[in-house]
Design a protein around this motif. Structure first.
Motif, short mmCIF file in Angstrom:
data_model
loop_
_atom_site.label_atom_id
_atom_site.label_comp_id
_atom_site.label_asym_id
_atom_site.label_seq_id
_atom_site.Cartn_x
_atom_site.Cartn_y
_atom_site.Cartn_z
N LEU A 394 -7.33 1.06 2.16
CA LEU A 394 -6.65 0.16 1.23
C LEU A 394 -6.33 -1.17 1.91
CD1 LEU A 394 -3.98 2.50 -0.42
CD2 LEU A 394 -6.18 1.84 -1.37
N ALA A 395 -6.33 -2.22 1.13
CA ALA A 395 -5.83 -3.52 1.57
C ALA A 395 -4.60 -3.82 0.73
CB ALA A 395 -6.88 -4.61 1.40
N ALA A 396 -3.44 -4.00 1.36
CA ALA A 396 -2.20 -4.16 0.60
C ALA A 396 -1.29 -5.17 1.27
CB ALA A 396 -1.49 -2.82 0.44
N THR A 397 -0.57 -5.93 0.45
CA THR A 397 0.44 -6.86 0.95
C THR A 397 1.65 -6.81 0.03
OG1 THR A 397 -0.49 -8.69 -0.37
CG2 THR A 397 -1.28 -8.44 1.91
N LEU A 398 2.84 -7.09 0.60
CA LEU A 398 4.08 -7.18 -0.18
C LEU A 398 4.66 -8.56 0.05
CD1 LEU A 398 6.23 -5.76 -1.97
CD2 LEU A 398 7.42 -5.17 0.15
N GLU A 399 4.82 -9.32 -1.03
CA GLU A 399 5.33 -10.69 -0.92
C GLU A 399 6.36 -10.95 -2.02
OE1 GLU A 399 1.85 -13.08 -1.27
OE2 GLU A 399 1.27 -12.80 0.83
N PRO A 400 7.46 -11.63 -1.67
CA PRO A 400 7.89 -11.93 -0.29
C PRO A 400 8.47 -10.68 0.36
CG PRO A 400 9.53 -12.67 -1.84
CD PRO A 400 8.39 -12.15 -2.67
N ASP A 401 8.80 -10.77 1.62
CA ASP A 401 9.36 -9.60 2.32
C ASP A 401 10.88 -9.61 2.31
OD1 ASP A 401 9.89 -11.63 4.06
OD2 ASP A 401 8.68 -10.83 5.71
N ALA A 402 11.46 -10.59 1.60
CA ALA A 402 12.91 -10.65 1.44
C ALA A 402 13.22 -11.27 0.08
CB ALA A 402 13.55 -11.46 2.56
N VAL A 403 14.09 -10.61 -0.68
CA VAL A 403 14.48 -11.11 -1.99
C VAL A 403 15.98 -10.92 -2.16
CG1 VAL A 403 12.25 -10.64 -3.07
CG2 VAL A 403 14.03 -8.89 -3.09
N ALA A 404 16.52 -11.63 -3.12
CA ALA A 404 17.93 -11.47 -3.47
C ALA A 404 18.05 -10.47 -4.61
CB ALA A 404 18.51 -12.83 -3.88
N PRO A 405 19.22 -9.84 -4.79
CA PRO A 405 19.41 -8.95 -5.95
C PRO A 405 19.05 -9.69 -7.24
CG PRO A 405 21.27 -8.78 -4.43
CD PRO A 405 20.44 -9.92 -3.94
N GLY A 406 18.33 -8.97 -8.12
CA GLY A 406 17.89 -9.56 -9.37
C GLY A 406 16.52 -10.20 -9.29
N VAL A 468 9.21 -0.03 1.17
CA VAL A 468 8.31 0.29 0.05
C VAL A 468 7.16 1.11 0.61
CG1 VAL A 468 6.81 -0.64 -1.73
CG2 VAL A 468 8.97 -1.80 -1.19
N ARG A 469 6.97 2.28 0.04
CA ARG A 469 5.92 3.19 0.52
C ARG A 469 4.78 3.27 -0.48
NH1 ARG A 469 9.47 8.28 2.97
NH2 ARG A 469 10.09 7.21 4.89
N LEU A 470 3.59 3.33 0.06
CA LEU A 470 2.37 3.39 -0.74
C LEU A 470 1.50 4.51 -0.18
CD1 LEU A 470 0.16 2.21 -2.64
CD2 LEU A 470 -0.37 0.57 -0.83
N LYS A 471 1.12 5.48 -1.03
CA LYS A 471 0.27 6.60 -0.58
C LYS A 471 -0.98 6.66 -1.44
CE LYS A 471 1.40 10.95 -1.29
NZ LYS A 471 2.08 12.26 -1.17
N GLU A 472 -2.14 6.73 -0.79
CA GLU A 472 -3.41 6.83 -1.50
C GLU A 472 -3.76 8.29 -1.72
OE1 GLU A 472 -7.54 7.04 -2.41
OE2 GLU A 472 -6.79 7.66 -0.45
N LEU A 473 -4.24 8.62 -2.91
CA LEU A 473 -4.43 10.01 -3.31
C LEU A 473 -5.47 10.73 -2.46
CD1 LEU A 473 -4.07 12.40 -5.35
CD2 LEU A 473 -5.93 11.34 -6.67
N VAL A 474 -6.66 10.17 -2.34
CA VAL A 474 -7.78 10.89 -1.72
C VAL A 474 -7.51 11.19 -0.25
CG1 VAL A 474 -10.20 10.72 -1.04
CG2 VAL A 474 -9.51 10.10 -3.36
#
Length: 493
Positions: A394-406, A468-474
């Protein structure tokens, strides 16, 4: 499901629906009154038996179910006719002497399952509409198809002439589609027989079958066979005394095979004590039509396999295989009573060709194999994923890596070089280590595409370091992304 109160029965019922291709699992009832198993306690926690079932079937709610819904069930080129008029025809004239049509139908199902084969259903109406296509169907099976209309009969004949194979058992087409008796069967010419003398069944007969010269005859006892049917152009490949029990007739580019015996009395494929030729007979007849099981299962200790269910789905170049040992279903008021023979056992699975094999239940990467060893427990399905090569990363990114509540972060996922769709399971862990179960999500990544998954943070979510966790099925590969939730400084003036 939900009619019984033991975990084994509940789990078997769940997996049975999945392997049947159901698009959902349906529970009866919510409460825990009388003999029914309630799904949840008043505090919304599951009873222990339900919790065990939910744990065993967790994989379906973490991606497998969504992927199966986007995949095509495989049929191995076999179609089974469900003829409602025939269920009535089997109850009149000499029909009851041949046993119940439902039992014969169930015997066909289990025989195909135990051979490692899958099939699809056709109805009388589907036949009339021309949905029997020799390009996609190699073998049509007619279980106790005693009532056939003229249109259905013509479709079947055309199918065989175009190169298909039809296999029927006792008394096919002896009645019209409206269950009026015929003098002779509507398919007599196709099968190369004369059924005008069809009469009462002969019980407890011993029959011998010899498919080719020089081959040793297979012997089957305690059979229910037909009487009064004679060859009229067909070759006879088996007898019970002087009574023919297997006819084979070449028609056009195809072949018509008539089994003049009840399959419900035939030895069970894979059962303890089944005589030589029990499975070989079907493998030979189906093999003539080009139908070969894509995989075989045998017990590692050489014992009887029992009833084993195999169902396959295809998604691009990925093949999903569900395998389940059927329990010895001794029913009681509380459900299944498992026997000693239902204890977990090792099986050897042999594929028709080497594939890259992933065990989705045990999250095991077998690598490129043609043969693997699995421990199978009765009533619990195991799923394999078969790929031409190792599954891509998998190729994955999480953006941004810091957010405020809401605010909301975005998880973007793709599968470069994918050969099919891939399912992923997403969840989040709070700063105190507890899972944020309300953020659970399943996504299917279409082949050649990517997905964007919002990760919204509520105004009252805990501040601090989330994961944040991401799991691939296969492959079962796990990816983790840090996400900082921090309060934004405000101007108090």
């Amino acid at each position: 499901m939900g009619y019984v109160k033991d975990a084994d029965s509940l789990t078997w019922a769940y997996w049975r629906m999945v392997l049947n291709g159901s698009h959902g699992v349906w529970w009866w009832r919510w409460d825990d009154i009388g003999r029914f198993m309630g799904l949840l306690h008043p505090d919304l926690s599951p009873p222990d038996e339900v919790a065990e079932m939910l744990e065993d079937t967790r994989i379906t709610r973490e991606g497998l179910g969504d992927l199966l819904l986007r995949s095509e069930m495989q049929t191995d080129g076999i179609a089974l006719l469900y003829s409602q008029p025939s269920l009535f025809a089997a109850q009149v004239a000499e029909g009851p002497g041949y046993g119940k049509a439902a039992e014969d139908h169930a015997a066909w199902q289990q025989t195909l399952f135990n051979l490692g084969l899958s099939f699809r259903y056709l109805t009388d109406a589907m036949l009339r509409r021309g949905e029997l296509d020799p390009k996609t169907t190699r073998v049509l099976i007619l279980p106790r198809a005693e009532a056939l209309g003229e249109a259905e009969a013509r479709r079947i004949v055309a199918f065989v002439e175009a190169g298909g194979t039809v296999i029927a058992d006792v008394r096919p087409g002896r009645f019209t589609g409206r269950v009026k008796p015929r003098v002779s069967g509507a398919l007599d010419a196709l099968f190369g027989v004369d059924s005008r003398g069809s009469a009462e069944a002969v019980k407890k007969a011993t029959m011998e079958v010899q498919l080719s010269e020089g081959q040793s005859a297979w012997r089957f006892e305690s059979m229910t066979v037909g009487s009064g049917i004679v060859a009229n152009g067909a070759s006879m490949l088996g007898r019970a005394g002087e009574t023919p029990v297997l006819f084979s007739h070449a028609v056009g580019r195809g072949r018509a095979i008539l089994l003049n015996f009840s399959l419900a009395t035939y030895p069970r494929v894979g059962a303890a004590g089944s005589p030589a030729g029990t499975a070989e007979l079907w493998q030979a007849l189906l093999g003539q039509a080009g139908v070969v099981a894509p995989l075989t299962l045998v017990r590692a200790d050489g014992g009887p396999t029992g009833d084993v269910r195999v169902q396959r789905w295809r998604n691009g170049e990925i093949e999903l295989v569900g395998i389940m040992r059927e329990p010895e279903r001794q029913s009681s008021q509380r459900g299944l009573i498992l026997k000693e023979s239902d204890a977990p056992a090792d099986f050897v699975v042999t594929l028709a060709a080497p594939r890259w094999v992933y065990d989705l239940r045990d999250h095991r990467d077998w690598g490129r194999q043609r043969e693997i060893r699995l421990r199978l427990r009765a009533g619990r399905a195991t799923f394999l994923a078969l790929l031409p090569e190792a599954a891509p990363t998998l190729a994955a990114t999480l953006e941004p890596d810091a957010v405020a509540p809401g605010q909301t972060a975005t998880l973007r996922v793709s599968v470069p070089d994918a050969v099919g769709d891939h399912a992923i399971w997403v969840t989040a862990i709070q700063p105190d280590g507890r899972e944020a179960d309300w953020m659970r999500a399943v996504r299917v990544i279409p082949r050649g595409e990517g997905v964007s998954i919002p990760v919204p943070m509520a105004l009252n979510d805990s501040q601090g370091q989330w994961t944040v966790r991401l799991k691939e099925l296969v492959t079962g590969r796990l990816m983790e992304f840090p996400l900082l939730i921090e309060k934004v400084a405000t101007d108090d003036r």
